[in-house]
Design a protein around this motif. Structure first.
Motif, mmCIF file in Angstrom:
data_model
loop_
_atom_site.group_PDB
_atom_site.id
_atom_site.type_symbol
_atom_site.label_atom_id
_atom_site.label_comp_id
_atom_site.label_asym_id
_atom_site.label_seq_id
_atom_site.Cartn_x
_atom_site.Cartn_y
_atom_site.Cartn_z
ATOM 1 N N ALA A 135 -62.512 11.949 38.603
ATOM 2 C CA ALA A 135 -61.299 12.751 38.794
ATOM 3 C C ALA A 135 -60.386 12.688 37.567
ATOM 4 O O ALA A 135 -59.748 13.684 37.205
ATOM 5 C CB ALA A 135 -60.549 12.271 40.038
ATOM 6 N N ALA A 136 -60.337 11.537 36.923
ATOM 7 C CA ALA A 136 -59.443 11.357 35.768
ATOM 8 C C ALA A 136 -59.830 12.260 34.596
ATOM 9 O O ALA A 136 -58.986 12.590 33.761
ATOM 10 C CB ALA A 136 -59.439 9.899 35.322
ATOM 11 N N ARG A 137 -61.102 12.674 34.554
ATOM 12 C CA ARG A 137 -61.543 13.569 33.465
ATOM 13 C C ARG A 137 -60.765 14.884 33.470
ATOM 14 O O ARG A 137 -60.652 15.551 32.453
ATOM 15 C CB ARG A 137 -63.037 13.873 33.611
ATOM 16 N N CYS A 138 -60.266 15.270 34.651
ATOM 17 C CA CYS A 138 -59.555 16.556 34.791
ATOM 18 C C CYS A 138 -58.041 16.382 34.857
ATOM 19 O O CYS A 138 -57.325 17.327 35.194
ATOM 20 C CB CYS A 138 -60.027 17.267 36.061
ATOM 21 N N CYS A 139 -57.561 15.172 34.548
ATOM 22 C CA CYS A 139 -56.122 14.918 34.718
ATOM 23 C C CYS A 139 -55.287 15.704 33.699
ATOM 24 O O CYS A 139 -55.550 15.683 32.500
ATOM 25 C CB CYS A 139 -55.820 13.432 34.575
ATOM 26 N N GLU A 140 -54.279 16.392 34.225
ATOM 27 C CA GLU A 140 -53.295 17.093 33.394
ATOM 28 C C GLU A 140 -51.888 16.659 33.818
ATOM 29 O O GLU A 140 -50.954 17.455 33.822
ATOM 30 C CB GLU A 140 -53.478 18.611 33.535
ATOM 31 N N GLY A 141 -51.770 15.392 34.189
ATOM 32 C CA GLY A 141 -50.504 14.868 34.706
ATOM 33 C C GLY A 141 -49.399 14.777 33.675
ATOM 34 O O GLY A 141 -48.222 14.698 34.020
ATOM 35 N N CYS A 142 -49.770 14.761 32.398
ATOM 36 C CA CYS A 142 -48.789 14.872 31.317
ATOM 37 C C CYS A 142 -49.451 15.661 30.191
ATOM 38 O O CYS A 142 -50.641 15.968 30.250
ATOM 39 C CB CYS A 142 -48.313 13.493 30.847
ATOM 40 N N ASP A 143 -48.713 15.973 29.167
ATOM 41 C CA ASP A 143 -49.217 16.862 28.111
ATOM 42 C C ASP A 143 -50.199 16.201 27.143
ATOM 43 O O ASP A 143 -50.767 16.873 26.286
ATOM 44 C CB ASP A 143 -48.042 17.437 27.308
ATOM 45 N N LEU A 144 -50.424 14.885 27.274
ATOM 46 C CA LEU A 144 -51.304 14.208 26.314
ATOM 47 C C LEU A 144 -52.741 14.705 26.391
ATOM 48 O O LEU A 144 -53.483 14.616 25.421
ATOM 49 C CB LEU A 144 -51.265 12.688 26.540
ATOM 50 N N TYR A 145 -53.142 15.250 27.543
ATOM 51 C CA TYR A 145 -54.527 15.740 27.676
ATOM 52 C C TYR A 145 -54.817 16.897 26.711
ATOM 53 O O TYR A 145 -55.977 17.144 26.363
ATOM 54 C CB TYR A 145 -54.803 16.184 29.122
ATOM 55 N N ARG A 146 -53.777 17.602 26.277
ATOM 56 C CA ARG A 146 -53.980 18.807 25.465
ATOM 57 C C ARG A 146 -54.638 18.504 24.121
ATOM 58 O O ARG A 146 -55.447 19.291 23.622
ATOM 59 C CB ARG A 146 -52.642 19.519 25.217
ATOM 60 N N ASN A 147 -54.289 17.391 23.505
ATOM 61 C CA ASN A 147 -54.784 17.093 22.157
ATOM 62 C C ASN A 147 -55.850 16.007 22.126
ATOM 63 O O ASN A 147 -56.588 15.889 21.144
ATOM 64 C CB ASN A 147 -53.626 16.676 21.246
ATOM 65 N N ALA A 148 -55.931 15.203 23.170
ATOM 66 C CA ALA A 148 -56.931 14.136 23.203
ATOM 67 C C ALA A 148 -58.331 14.723 23.389
ATOM 68 O O ALA A 148 -58.490 15.801 23.961
ATOM 69 C CB ALA A 148 -56.612 13.166 24.333
ATOM 70 N N THR A 149 -59.328 14.015 22.900
ATOM 71 C CA THR A 149 -60.716 14.451 23.057
ATOM 72 C C THR A 149 -61.138 14.386 24.519
ATOM 73 O O THR A 149 -61.817 15.269 25.032
ATOM 74 C CB THR A 149 -61.652 13.558 22.213
ATOM 75 N N GLN A 150 -60.746 13.298 25.197
ATOM 76 C CA GLN A 150 -61.155 13.078 26.582
ATOM 77 C C GLN A 150 -60.283 12.005 27.217
ATOM 78 O O GLN A 150 -59.596 11.264 26.524
ATOM 79 C CB GLN A 150 -62.624 12.630 26.628
ATOM 80 N N THR A 151 -60.356 11.919 28.530
ATOM 81 C CA THR A 151 -59.733 10.803 29.247
ATOM 82 C C THR A 151 -60.556 9.552 28.979
ATOM 83 O O THR A 151 -61.781 9.599 28.988
ATOM 84 C CB THR A 151 -59.740 11.066 30.773
ATOM 85 N N VAL A 152 -59.875 8.445 28.727
ATOM 86 C CA VAL A 152 -60.575 7.168 28.581
ATOM 87 C C VAL A 152 -60.172 6.297 29.767
ATOM 88 O O VAL A 152 -59.064 5.761 29.814
ATOM 89 C CB VAL A 152 -60.222 6.482 27.239
ATOM 90 N N PHE A 153 -61.078 6.199 30.737
ATOM 91 C CA PHE A 153 -60.778 5.452 31.959
ATOM 92 C C PHE A 153 -61.184 3.990 31.786
ATOM 93 O O PHE A 153 -61.833 3.618 30.807
ATOM 94 C CB PHE A 153 -61.490 6.095 33.161
ATOM 95 N N GLY A 154 -60.805 3.170 32.751
ATOM 96 C CA GLY A 154 -61.151 1.752 32.714
ATOM 97 C C GLY A 154 -62.643 1.524 32.841
ATOM 98 O O GLY A 154 -63.393 2.394 33.278
ATOM 99 N N ASP A 155 -63.081 0.311 32.462
ATOM 100 C CA ASP A 155 -64.504 0.002 32.469
ATOM 101 C C ASP A 155 -64.694 -1.492 32.689
ATOM 102 O O ASP A 155 -63.878 -2.297 32.231
ATOM 103 C CB ASP A 155 -65.102 0.416 31.112
ATOM 104 N N GLY A 156 -65.773 -1.843 33.378
ATOM 105 C CA GLY A 156 -66.078 -3.259 33.565
ATOM 106 C C GLY A 156 -66.473 -3.567 34.993
ATOM 107 O O GLY A 156 -66.746 -2.665 35.788
ATOM 108 N N ALA A 157 -66.491 -4.854 35.305
ATOM 109 C CA ALA A 157 -66.939 -5.314 36.615
ATOM 110 C C ALA A 157 -65.975 -4.834 37.702
ATOM 111 O O ALA A 157 -64.772 -5.061 37.605
ATOM 112 C CB ALA A 157 -67.017 -6.835 36.622
ATOM 113 N N PRO A 158 -66.482 -4.168 38.772
ATOM 114 C CA PRO A 158 -65.593 -3.686 39.833
ATOM 115 C C PRO A 158 -64.948 -4.808 40.635
ATOM 116 O O PRO A 158 -63.911 -4.611 41.247
ATOM 117 C CB PRO A 158 -66.503 -2.827 40.716
ATOM 118 N N ASP A 159 -65.562 -6.013 40.586
ATOM 119 C CA ASP A 159 -64.978 -7.173 41.288
ATOM 120 C C ASP A 159 -64.514 -8.215 40.274
ATOM 121 O O ASP A 159 -64.616 -9.418 40.497
ATOM 122 C CB ASP A 159 -66.006 -7.782 42.248
ATOM 123 N N ALA A 160 -64.009 -7.723 39.136
ATOM 124 C CA ALA A 160 -63.646 -8.600 38.022
ATOM 125 C C ALA A 160 -62.591 -9.632 38.425
ATOM 126 O O ALA A 160 -61.662 -9.333 39.170
ATOM 127 C CB ALA A 160 -63.118 -7.759 36.864
#
Length: 203
Positions: free
Chosen positions: A22-47
């Motif tokens: 879902a975050a790939r389509c986020c337009e919640g602020c104007d930063l999405y306009r110039n960024a290449t892509q959304t960079v979401f969190g990553d790692g162990a889900p039970d970290a």
């Protein structure tokens, strides 16, 4: 468009894979306009550890993963020295799009505004809820604003365990990119490592 906030882009099913999609389509602020892509969190889900930075940098924006640039390499080195297994860590940022100013062929990092941090907070809140780490390392002032409020000063409270809920803590420290910019890198790194070692004892 301005900052309408990420809330309306959150998926009906709250899971880390659904949030990432879902975050790939986020337009919640104007930063999405110039960024290449959304960079979401990553790692162990039970970290056991969650590390929250400011925003993606240039390399993260291109690769689509957090902490893969020079600051990420600095972080990996410190985690290993502090005895924190990278496999037990979830890494993310307070703001999910790269904010920059073009300067020739280079893209120079710009600090997110309070409105941009607030607009992106629903993603971070959802990640915190799902991962529910024992220790949340708050890396720098932007992450501290998102998680601990605008009056919190990293310089005053770094390395202090701050209760998040029973049995879980925040520990604030500098962002690893600050070490790269420091006039005395060895001293800056030693302080950062000392804060990480505090976090290691809490989990």
């Amino acid at each position: 468009m301005g900052n309408i906030g990420a809330e309306r882009f959150l998926p009906a099913e709250i899971s880390l894979p659904a949030l990432r999609d879902a975050a790939r389509c986020c337009e919640g602020c104007d930063l999405y306009r110039n960024a290449t892509q959304t960079v979401f969190g990553d790692g162990a889900p039970d970290a056991r550890y969650m590390l929250v930075g400011e925003q993606p940098g240039d390399q993260e924006d291109h690769q689509g993963a957090p902490f893969v640039g020079p600051a990420g390499r600095m972080l990996d080195k410190a985690l290993e020295e502090a005895g924190i297994d990278r496999e037990t860590v979830y890494v993310t940022n307070a703001v999910k799009h790269f904010k920059f100013e073009p300067r020739g062929k280079r893209r120079i990092h710009q600090k997110p505004t309070a409105a941009e941090i607030d607009a992106c907070r629903p993603w971070l809140n959802a990640e915190m809820l799902l991962v529910d780490p024992a220790v949340t390392l708050v890396l720098g002032a932007t992450a501290a604003r998102a998680l601990l409020g605008p009056s919190f000063l990293v310089t005053r409270h770094r390395g202090e365990p701050i209760p998040r809920r029973e049995g879980a803590y925040y520990v604030a420290t500098i962002h690893p990119s600050a070490i790269l910019r420091a006039p005395d890198r060895d001293t800056a790194y030693a302080g950062f490592l000392a804060d990480l070692k505090v976090a290691a004892t809490l989990a």
